[in-house]
Scaffold this active site. Structure first.
Site, PDB file in Angstrom:
ATOM      1  CE  LYS A  15       7.648   3.628   5.120  1.00 31.02           C
ATOM      2  NZ  LYS A  15       7.203   2.258   5.440  1.00 31.02           N
ATOM      3  CB  SER A  57       4.720   2.483   8.442  1.00 31.62           C
ATOM      4  OG  SER A  57       5.538   1.713   7.588  1.00 31.62           O
ATOM      5  CB  SER A 113       4.473  -0.876   6.207  1.00 34.91           C
ATOM      6  OG  SER A 113       4.344  -0.876   7.596  1.00 34.91           O
TER       7      SER A 113
END
Lengths: 482, 92
Positions: free
Chosen positions: A78, A153, A177
């Site tokens: 990420k 997210s 997330s």
């Protein structure tokens, strides 16, 4: 080679038996990324050169018999996890050109294994959102239906695993997330106990809630990754001194007698019927495996979203005050120091990030602090107390991961209140610092994945992986058409 | 939520909005604050003695100097001048 739904165990076997070399495996993924990523938009940065270089080094370790569980395994990271020499943008214009001078602790640990970095995945800007549509650089699409959101997210990490352009990925979870995008994209993701994984090098959103965790094709793969990234780190004072353990050690053990609680508030009218039906069918499966279902209540759930947004936004307002455009990040213009900082932040941050900063400063400002921030902390204590009570009569808790399946792009992500309310099933886990895993338990009428969450006692990730694996063993996943 | 509060928050947050932008964010923040107001219904007071967030000093790292990150790496993220960060003049 078919890269869809490849497990880390399978890839390890292929590498160790020399059926494929690490550079060949890496090359297969890079080739597929070039074909698929322009559609899915899961990656912000693809690190082809770095990947091939580390794959060649990994092959030397494999050839000399020194391979570890992740040696030569390609992974996606990420884009809020710092990678030395590789852009880390947080999907924000603010950090568009930011190249960290150091690795996050989790990256150091993966490098020590000889992993192969495929690239940096898209996300909601500064991890604030549940759709990955607030990303400045790559508004990721759901591999099951490209007209739908992948969740967020960590939507990029979940989508690249789901699309078979990474066998596993790291995400971060502040209010759901990791779990919610895993649910939307039909993969498995675990949010470890707060403190289980070092946050050193994770660009901070809400420091009391943030936690890094794996997203993969199975609970076992999540355990394999967690085995590597967990552990005390002196650079993160909140990381736990709990000794490292094998999170996959309980896989295969019977779950007979395990007590699984179903808090009634998670199965209310605000959760879609087909989601409820699938999760309750999973509960029934567990019952057939010998588990006992226990009714329970988390009565403060109705206040949880507000409490979460007050605490996380207050911390975000403080954490993001470091972005002034001076030492790194977008540099604005202005005749004075104050003008330059304001211009940097105004141009660098997107609308949602600005809203959270405004909300955080509102909750912390004079006259509102007691009414909002302290009240949210009181609610946090109440939520912890209620979870403690449930865990006195149950081993794990089963809930839906999200009230709905993935929705159409543009359908609700422009309505902040609607987006915040959609986090109802995940935020209490972060508030109470608990571990939770999401795995697919069904499909909607329009073939979108439905996720269920198993929530455990603090530091009991092994039981969650055991229970999720037991379910996955008897569940037939439907692949997407990407 | 009124325009005065929004302007105060913008100052605290070091953010600029146009007049039109202020109206838009005021409307959005009003809806968000309405949602946040639900916490007021909850009749419990925060008890700081019950929090379990303390960090044991025995667990923190030794206070020992370590080498810095390489200067050229740190400065690669900005436009330095003579190895210094450049900021607008603060004092005349």
């Amino acid at each position: 080679m078919n890269l869809k739904e490849q497990t880390l165990d399978t890839l390890r076997g292929l590498l160790d038996t020399k059926k494929i070399s690490a550079p060949e495996l890496c090359g297969e993924y890079i080739k597929r990324i070039k074909e698929i990523n322009p559609e899915v938009l899961g990656y912000i940065t693809v690190t082809e050169d770095e990947a091939m270089k580390s794959a060649e080094q990994a092959q030397k370790l494999i050839d000399s018999g020194e391979a570890k569980p992740l040696t030569g395994i390609p992974l996606a990271i990420k884009d809020n996890i710092c990678t030395d020499g590789i852009k880390t943008t947080c999907a924000s214009k603010m950090l568009e050109d930011f190249v960290p001078p150091y690795d996050a602790c989790v990256i150091e640990k993966l490098k020590a294994e000889g992993y192969v970095i495929l690239g940096k995945t898209s996300m909601d800007e500064f991890a604030m959102g549940g759709s990955t549509q607030t990303s400045t650089f790559a508004k990721t699409k759901n591999p099951y239906d490209l007209t739908r959101v992948p969740g967020g997210s960590s939507g990029g990490s979940a989508a690249v695993v789901s699309a078979g352009i990474a066998p596993a990925a790291l995400g971060s979870d502040t209010g759901g997330s990791i779990r919610q995008p895993s649910s939307f994209c039909g993969v498995t993701g675990i949010k470890p106990t707060y403190g289980r994984v070092s946050r050193y090098g994770l660009i901070a959103f809400a420091s009391s809630l943030d936690q890094i965790g794996p997203i993969a094709n199975s609970a076992r793969d999540c355990g394999t990754l967690l085995n590597v990234i967990a552990g005390k780190d002196s650079r993160d004072a909140t990381s736990s001194t709990k000794p490292a353990e094998d999170f996959n050690a309980k896989i295969g053990q019977s779950i007979e007698g395990m007590k699984i609680a179903l808090p009634k508030e998670f199965y209310s009218d605000s959760t879609d019927d087909e989601v409820k039906t699938s999760v309750l069918a999973a509960a029934k499966k567990y019952e057939e495996m010998g588990a006992q279902l226990v009714d329970c209540s988390i009565s403060s759930l109705k206040y949880a979203v507000a409490a979460y947004y007050l605490v996380s936004s207050a911390e975000a307002a403080s954490n993001l005050s470091r972005f002034d455009g001076i030492k790194y990040g977008l540099r604005g213009e202005g005749r004075t120091f104050d003008e330059m900082i304001r211009d940097s932040r105004t141009r660098g941050f997107g609308d949602e990030v600005k809203r959270r900063i405004l909300l955080g400063n509102y909750a912390l400002s004079s006259g509102y602090y007691d009414a909002y921030y302290l009240k949210a902390l009181a609610l946090k204590q109440q939520i912890i107390k209620e979870y403690d009570e449930v865990f006195q009569k149950a081993d794990i808790i089963l809930t839906p991961t999200a009230p709905t399946v993935a929705y159409k792009i543009g359908e609700q992500e422009t309505d902040p209140v609607k987006m915040y309310l959609a986090d109802i099933c995940t935020v209490t886990v972060n508030i109470a610092s608990l571990p939770a895993i999401s795995t697919t338990c069904g499909y909607s009428a329009n073939n979108m994945p439905i996720g269920m969450s198993l929530i455990g006692r603090k530091f009991d990730e092994a039981t969650l992986i055991q229970a999720a694996d037991a379910f996955e063993a008897g569940f037939e996943k439907r692949p997407n058409n990407i | 939520m009124d325009i005065k509060t929004i302007e105060h928050l913008c100052n605290l947050s070091k953010l600029n909005y146009t007049d039109e932008g202020k109206q838009k964010v005021m409307a959005e923040m009003s809806e968000i604050i309405n949602l946040m107001d639900t916490v007021k219904e909850f009749d419990v007071v925060y008890d700081d003695t019950k929090d379990n967030n303390s960090i044991s000093y025995a667990e923190v790292r030794e206070d020992k100097a370590k080498p810095s990150f390489p200067t050229e790496k740190l400065l690669s993220n900005t436009k330095p001048s003579d190895n210094c960060y450049v900021v607008p003049k603060m004092v005349d």
